[in-house]
Design a protein around this motif. Structure first.
Motif, mmCIF file in Angstrom:
data_model
loop_
_atom_site.group_PDB
_atom_site.id
_atom_site.type_symbol
_atom_site.label_atom_id
_atom_site.label_comp_id
_atom_site.label_asym_id
_atom_site.label_seq_id
_atom_site.Cartn_x
_atom_site.Cartn_y
_atom_site.Cartn_z
ATOM 1 N N THR A 3 0.630 -1.303 0.190
ATOM 2 C CA THR A 3 0.077 -0.075 -0.004
ATOM 3 C C THR A 3 0.953 1.391 -0.156
ATOM 4 O O THR A 3 2.268 0.873 0.204
ATOM 5 C CB THR A 3 -1.226 -0.074 1.241
ATOM 6 O OG1 THR A 3 -0.260 0.377 2.217
ATOM 7 C CG2 THR A 3 -2.081 -1.369 1.606
ATOM 8 N N SER A 4 0.433 2.341 -0.320
ATOM 9 C CA SER A 4 0.872 3.505 -0.538
ATOM 10 C C SER A 4 0.442 4.484 -0.042
ATOM 11 O O SER A 4 -0.969 4.608 -0.202
ATOM 12 C CB SER A 4 1.390 4.602 -1.670
ATOM 13 O OG SER A 4 0.456 4.304 -2.461
ATOM 14 N N PHE A 31 -5.804 7.906 7.035
ATOM 15 C CA PHE A 31 -6.628 8.597 9.101
ATOM 16 C C PHE A 31 -8.285 8.226 7.738
ATOM 17 O O PHE A 31 -8.645 8.672 6.695
ATOM 18 C CB PHE A 31 -6.952 10.000 8.493
ATOM 19 C CG PHE A 31 -4.775 11.010 9.283
ATOM 20 C CD1 PHE A 31 -4.137 9.618 9.160
ATOM 21 C CD2 PHE A 31 -4.846 11.864 8.713
ATOM 22 C CE1 PHE A 31 -2.982 10.148 9.412
ATOM 23 C CE2 PHE A 31 -3.731 12.515 9.028
ATOM 24 C CZ PHE A 31 -2.530 11.138 9.605
ATOM 25 N N LEU A 32 -8.879 7.561 9.384
ATOM 26 C CA LEU A 32 -10.444 7.121 8.480
ATOM 27 C C LEU A 32 -11.268 8.010 9.403
ATOM 28 O O LEU A 32 -12.647 8.273 9.055
ATOM 29 C CB LEU A 32 -10.743 5.385 9.082
ATOM 30 C CG LEU A 32 -10.130 4.528 7.755
ATOM 31 C CD1 LEU A 32 -10.356 3.586 8.227
ATOM 32 C CD2 LEU A 32 -9.506 5.396 6.404
ATOM 33 N N LEU A 47 -6.280 5.509 12.558
ATOM 34 C CA LEU A 47 -5.437 5.278 11.080
ATOM 35 C C LEU A 47 -5.358 3.857 10.731
ATOM 36 O O LEU A 47 -5.707 2.289 11.769
ATOM 37 C CB LEU A 47 -4.102 5.090 11.423
ATOM 38 C CG LEU A 47 -3.541 6.094 12.084
ATOM 39 C CD1 LEU A 47 -2.561 6.172 12.990
ATOM 40 C CD2 LEU A 47 -3.115 7.743 11.169
ATOM 41 N N ALA A 48 -5.542 3.694 9.229
ATOM 42 C CA ALA A 48 -5.839 2.189 9.102
ATOM 43 C C ALA A 48 -4.083 1.788 8.065
ATOM 44 O O ALA A 48 -3.906 2.690 7.642
ATOM 45 C CB ALA A 48 -6.595 2.631 7.547
ATOM 46 N N GLY A 49 -4.491 0.484 8.097
ATOM 47 C CA GLY A 49 -2.785 -0.023 8.134
ATOM 48 C C GLY A 49 -3.340 -1.903 7.861
ATOM 49 O O GLY A 49 -4.488 -1.725 8.491
ATOM 50 N N ALA A 50 -1.862 -1.972 7.824
ATOM 51 C CA ALA A 50 -2.191 -3.122 8.575
ATOM 52 C C ALA A 50 -2.386 -4.022 9.456
ATOM 53 O O ALA A 50 -3.508 -5.024 9.178
ATOM 54 C CB ALA A 50 -0.485 -3.956 7.865
ATOM 55 N N ARG A 51 -2.743 -3.481 10.108
ATOM 56 C CA ARG A 51 -2.982 -3.541 11.600
ATOM 57 C C ARG A 51 -3.719 -1.643 11.907
ATOM 58 O O ARG A 51 -3.329 -0.378 11.986
ATOM 59 C CB ARG A 51 -2.572 -3.754 12.932
ATOM 60 C CG ARG A 51 -2.175 -4.951 12.939
ATOM 61 C CD ARG A 51 -3.043 -6.141 13.259
ATOM 62 N NE ARG A 51 -2.385 -6.782 13.835
ATOM 63 C CZ ARG A 51 -3.193 -8.291 13.277
ATOM 64 N NH1 ARG A 51 -4.694 -8.070 13.122
ATOM 65 N NH2 ARG A 51 -3.228 -9.773 13.741
ATOM 66 N N ALA A 74 -10.771 0.315 16.316
ATOM 67 C CA ALA A 74 -11.267 1.224 15.036
ATOM 68 C C ALA A 74 -12.240 2.216 16.092
ATOM 69 O O ALA A 74 -12.572 2.120 17.540
ATOM 70 C CB ALA A 74 -12.233 0.779 14.254
ATOM 71 N N ASN A 75 -12.621 3.508 15.700
ATOM 72 C CA ASN A 75 -13.923 4.506 16.525
ATOM 73 C C ASN A 75 -12.988 5.054 17.774
ATOM 74 O O ASN A 75 -14.304 4.786 18.926
ATOM 75 C CB ASN A 75 -14.883 3.357 16.359
ATOM 76 C CG ASN A 75 -16.161 3.429 14.724
ATOM 77 O OD1 ASN A 75 -15.495 3.724 14.220
ATOM 78 N ND2 ASN A 75 -16.413 2.096 14.924
#
Length: 176
Positions: A3-4, A31-32, A47-51, A74-75
């Motif tokens: 991902t980038s 940033f979600l 923050l979205a990512g591998a985790r 999350a949230n």
């Protein structure tokens, strides 16, 4: 190939629409969502990512620190006194349940709910957390948890999919 991340900057405006000075950037990522502390000095971001993780941005100092670093989280939702962040996490595997942790990063995360279905923290009214539980039979419901007795109760549970609850500032209304 992986991902980038698109470089992101937090932009804030005052209530008159005037742009404020640039804010700190968290580590690269997507940033979600973000939630301001009640005093307006910190921002909890998802923050979205591998985790998926939660970080706290100090908007006055221009610093960022991870609140979580394990499992998926999350949230984020601030408690009314800004001392803790509640969030959904799949710690231990399985469904996301509700946890909370001190907003300064000290101490361990504490589990507040247990469900076989994914849950998400959304809002506080007084000492009561308003959150979602995605039971597949009812397609998602809004629940509440009093921090005093720690007993969850359904607030809105119908055949429709209730989601994204928000409590009015005076605590008298719920939008979802």
């Amino acid at each position: 190939g992986g991902t980038s991340a698109i470089p992101q900057t937090i932009v804030t405006v005052d209530l008159h629409g005037d742009e404020m000075p640039p804010r700190p950037r968290a580590e690269p990522g997507l940033f979600l969502s973000g939630r301001l502390s009640r005093d307006g000095k910190r921002l909890a971001i998802y923050l979205a990512g591998a985790r998926n993780q939660i970080a706290i941005l100090d908007l006055e100092r221009g610093t960022a620190a991870r609140l979580t670093s394990e499992w998926d989280n999350a949230n984020p939702a601030w408690t009314p006194d800004d001392s803790r962040i509640t969030f959904g996490s799949n710690r231990g595997g399985g469904a996301y349940n509700i946890y909370w942790q001190r907003s300064d990063g000290s101490g361990e995360a504490e589990r507040l709910t247990t469900s076989d279905y994914n849950q998400g923290a959304y809002a506080w009214t007084g000492k009561t957390l308003v959150y979602t539980d995605t039971d597949p039979k009812s397609r998602g419901d809004i629940w509440m948890l009093s921090i005093d007795d720690r007993k969850p109760h359904p607030l809105v549970k119908t055949a429709a999919a209730e989601a994204a609850p928000a409590v009015s500032p005076n605590g008298n209304w719920l939008a979802f």
